[in-house]
Design a protein around this motif. Structure first.
Motif, PDB file in Angstrom:
ATOM      1  N   LYS A 170       0.652  -1.468  -0.484  1.00  0.00           N
ATOM      2  CA  LYS A 170      -0.348  -0.227   0.104  1.00  0.00           C
ATOM      3  C   LYS A 170       0.830   1.052  -0.097  1.00  0.00           C
ATOM      4  O   LYS A 170       0.818   2.351  -1.001  1.00  0.00           O
ATOM      5  CB  LYS A 170      -1.109   0.302   1.278  1.00  0.00           C
ATOM      6  CG  LYS A 170      -1.793   1.197   1.587  1.00  0.00           C
ATOM      7  CD  LYS A 170      -3.262   0.649   2.520  1.00  0.00           C
ATOM      8  CE  LYS A 170      -3.613   2.119   2.286  1.00  0.00           C
ATOM      9  NZ  LYS A 170      -4.588   1.914   3.965  1.00  0.00           N
ATOM     10  N   GLN A 171       1.845   1.140   0.927  1.00  0.00           N
ATOM     11  CA  GLN A 171       2.636   2.362   1.074  1.00  0.00           C
ATOM     12  C   GLN A 171       3.731   2.469  -0.579  1.00  0.00           C
ATOM     13  O   GLN A 171       3.891   3.857  -1.169  1.00  0.00           O
ATOM     14  CB  GLN A 171       3.835   2.130   2.141  1.00  0.00           C
ATOM     15  CG  GLN A 171       3.119   2.598   3.384  1.00  0.00           C
ATOM     16  CD  GLN A 171       4.380   2.332   4.249  1.00  0.00           C
ATOM     17  OE1 GLN A 171       4.937   1.118   4.568  1.00  0.00           O
ATOM     18  NE2 GLN A 171       3.750   2.532   5.536  1.00  0.00           N
ATOM     19  N   LYS A 172       3.932   1.427  -0.992  1.00  0.00           N
ATOM     20  CA  LYS A 172       4.726   1.973  -2.213  1.00  0.00           C
ATOM     21  C   LYS A 172       3.943   2.307  -3.199  1.00  0.00           C
ATOM     22  O   LYS A 172       3.897   3.022  -4.102  1.00  0.00           O
ATOM     23  CB  LYS A 172       5.338   0.093  -2.584  1.00  0.00           C
ATOM     24  CG  LYS A 172       6.628  -0.341  -2.026  1.00  0.00           C
ATOM     25  CD  LYS A 172       7.375  -1.909  -2.750  1.00  0.00           C
ATOM     26  CE  LYS A 172       8.380  -2.202  -1.610  1.00  0.00           C
ATOM     27  NZ  LYS A 172       8.271  -3.194  -2.048  1.00  0.00           N
ATOM     28  N   LYS A 173       2.336   1.992  -3.344  1.00  0.00           N
ATOM     29  CA  LYS A 173       2.108   1.781  -4.681  1.00  0.00           C
ATOM     30  C   LYS A 173       1.499   3.761  -4.132  1.00  0.00           C
ATOM     31  O   LYS A 173       1.097   4.219  -5.126  1.00  0.00           O
ATOM     32  CB  LYS A 173       0.284   1.822  -4.242  1.00  0.00           C
ATOM     33  CG  LYS A 173      -0.944   2.220  -5.540  1.00  0.00           C
ATOM     34  CD  LYS A 173      -2.702   1.233  -5.434  1.00  0.00           C
ATOM     35  CE  LYS A 173      -3.172   1.105  -6.375  1.00  0.00           C
ATOM     36  NZ  LYS A 173      -4.030   1.088  -5.967  1.00  0.00           N
ATOM     37  N   TYR A 174       1.513   4.382  -2.983  1.00  0.00           N
ATOM     38  CA  TYR A 174       1.090   5.554  -2.589  1.00  0.00           C
ATOM     39  C   TYR A 174       2.396   6.222  -3.211  1.00  0.00           C
ATOM     40  O   TYR A 174       2.183   7.706  -3.791  1.00  0.00           O
ATOM     41  CB  TYR A 174       0.785   6.010  -1.531  1.00  0.00           C
ATOM     42  CG  TYR A 174       1.120   7.530  -0.388  1.00  0.00           C
ATOM     43  CD1 TYR A 174      -0.056   8.258  -1.198  1.00  0.00           C
ATOM     44  CD2 TYR A 174       1.915   7.570  -0.400  1.00  0.00           C
ATOM     45  CE1 TYR A 174      -0.271   9.468  -0.764  1.00  0.00           C
ATOM     46  CE2 TYR A 174       1.624   8.890   0.035  1.00  0.00           C
ATOM     47  CZ  TYR A 174       1.006  10.038  -0.255  1.00  0.00           C
ATOM     48  OH  TYR A 174       0.923  11.024   0.123  1.00  0.00           O
ATOM     49  N   LEU A 175       3.845   5.921  -3.046  1.00  0.00           N
ATOM     50  CA  LEU A 175       4.853   6.251  -3.112  1.00  0.00           C
ATOM     51  C   LEU A 175       4.715   6.558  -4.293  1.00  0.00           C
ATOM     52  O   LEU A 175       5.889   7.627  -5.653  1.00  0.00           O
ATOM     53  CB  LEU A 175       6.616   6.027  -2.241  1.00  0.00           C
ATOM     54  CG  LEU A 175       6.166   5.757  -0.844  1.00  0.00           C
ATOM     55  CD1 LEU A 175       7.416   5.117  -0.243  1.00  0.00           C
ATOM     56  CD2 LEU A 175       6.677   7.371  -0.984  1.00  0.00           C
ATOM     57  N   ARG A 176       5.201   5.565  -5.553  1.00  0.00           N
ATOM     58  CA  ARG A 176       4.752   5.014  -6.987  1.00  0.00           C
ATOM     59  C   ARG A 176       4.099   6.208  -7.104  1.00  0.00           C
ATOM     60  O   ARG A 176       4.319   7.790  -8.542  1.00  0.00           O
ATOM     61  CB  ARG A 176       3.795   4.079  -8.077  1.00  0.00           C
ATOM     62  CG  ARG A 176       5.330   2.818  -7.276  1.00  0.00           C
ATOM     63  CD  ARG A 176       4.580   1.453  -8.455  1.00  0.00           C
ATOM     64  NE  ARG A 176       3.513   1.295  -8.241  1.00  0.00           N
ATOM     65  CZ  ARG A 176       2.932   0.208  -7.140  1.00  0.00           C
ATOM     66  NH1 ARG A 176       4.383  -0.279  -6.316  1.00  0.00           N
ATOM     67  NH2 ARG A 176       2.160  -0.470  -6.882  1.00  0.00           N
ATOM     68  N   GLY A 177       2.730   6.965  -6.605  1.00  0.00           N
ATOM     69  CA  GLY A 177       1.452   7.873  -7.531  1.00  0.00           C
ATOM     70  C   GLY A 177       2.359   9.070  -7.306  1.00  0.00           C
ATOM     71  O   GLY A 177       2.593  10.203  -8.316  1.00  0.00           O
ATOM     72  N   GLN A 178       3.229   9.441  -6.015  1.00  0.00           N
ATOM     73  CA  GLN A 178       3.937  10.103  -5.615  1.00  0.00           C
ATOM     74  C   GLN A 178       4.922  11.009  -6.461  1.00  0.00           C
ATOM     75  O   GLN A 178       4.977  12.318  -7.269  1.00  0.00           O
ATOM     76  CB  GLN A 178       4.574  10.517  -4.192  1.00  0.00           C
ATOM     77  CG  GLN A 178       3.059  11.085  -3.123  1.00  0.00           C
ATOM     78  CD  GLN A 178       2.272  11.735  -2.830  1.00  0.00           C
ATOM     79  OE1 GLN A 178       2.459  13.170  -3.080  1.00  0.00           O
ATOM     80  NE2 GLN A 178       1.084  11.589  -3.106  1.00  0.00           N
ATOM     81  N   SER A 179       5.777  10.225  -6.769  1.00  0.00           N
ATOM     82  CA  SER A 179       7.142   9.956  -8.029  1.00  0.00           C
ATOM     83  C   SER A 179       6.158  10.065  -9.508  1.00  0.00           C
ATOM     84  O   SER A 179       7.474  10.286 -10.136  1.00  0.00           O
ATOM     85  CB  SER A 179       7.264   8.300  -8.098  1.00  0.00           C
ATOM     86  OG  SER A 179       6.627   7.608  -8.523  1.00  0.00           O
ATOM     87  N   HIS A 180       4.994  10.618  -9.602  1.00  0.00           N
ATOM     88  CA  HIS A 180       5.076  10.415 -11.440  1.00  0.00           C
ATOM     89  C   HIS A 180       5.563  11.467 -11.485  1.00  0.00           C
ATOM     90  O   HIS A 180       5.572  11.852 -12.603  1.00  0.00           O
ATOM     91  CB  HIS A 180       3.763  10.234 -11.570  1.00  0.00           C
ATOM     92  CG  HIS A 180       3.036   8.809 -11.756  1.00  0.00           C
ATOM     93  ND1 HIS A 180       3.713   8.705 -12.937  1.00  0.00           N
ATOM     94  CD2 HIS A 180       2.335   8.544 -11.208  1.00  0.00           C
ATOM     95  CE1 HIS A 180       2.700   7.195 -13.203  1.00  0.00           C
ATOM     96  NE2 HIS A 180       2.224   7.497 -11.435  1.00  0.00           N
ATOM     97  N   GLN A 181       5.260  12.667 -10.797  1.00  0.00           N
ATOM     98  CA  GLN A 181       5.883  14.188 -11.550  1.00  0.00           C
ATOM     99  C   GLN A 181       7.326  14.307 -11.400  1.00  0.00           C
ATOM    100  O   GLN A 181       7.839  15.504 -11.798  1.00  0.00           O
ATOM    101  CB  GLN A 181       4.855  15.680 -10.687  1.00  0.00           C
ATOM    102  CG  GLN A 181       5.272  15.422  -8.737  1.00  0.00           C
ATOM    103  CD  GLN A 181       4.496  14.069  -8.406  1.00  0.00           C
ATOM    104  OE1 GLN A 181       3.709  14.097  -9.059  1.00  0.00           O
ATOM    105  NE2 GLN A 181       3.859  14.776  -7.032  1.00  0.00           N
TER     106      GLN A 181
END
Length: 96
Positions: free
Chosen positions: A5-16
């Motif tokens: 769940k944390q990795k999914k959140y961080l992947r979303g944050q890393s897009h920009q």
């Protein structure tokens, strides 16, 4: 260790985020890992790009960087490594 769940959140944050380090044919060295550690302390989440002229396998490069910086691997996708390390002084990201 990060949960899925944390990795999914961080992947979303890393897009920009744009990659701020590049690993070339010289590979990973001590100076680079020091700079990556400092950047992780300031930003917590960074991308590292692996250039085409790097002779080592992408997973080997990622393992070296993770081992030397004590960061968590969020994702290794293609030639890009996404790293996270909780900052001691500049806490910016609240993980779920």
């Amino acid at each position: 260790m990060l949960t899925s769940k944390q990795k999914k959140y961080l992947r979303g944050q890393s897009h920009q985020i744009q990659p701020i380090f590049q690993v070339g044919k010289a590979g990973v060295n001590e100076n680079m890992t020091t700079q990556i550690s400092e950047a992780l302390e300031k930003r917590e989440l960074i991308k590292v790009s692996i250039l085409q002229n790097c002779f080592e396998d992408n997973s080997v490069v990622a393992d070296e960087v993770i081992h030397n910086t004590e960061a968590d691997l969020v994702q290794l996708i293609g030639n890009t490594i996404i790293l996270y390390k909780e900052s001691k002084n500049n806490k910016q990201i609240d993980l779920p």
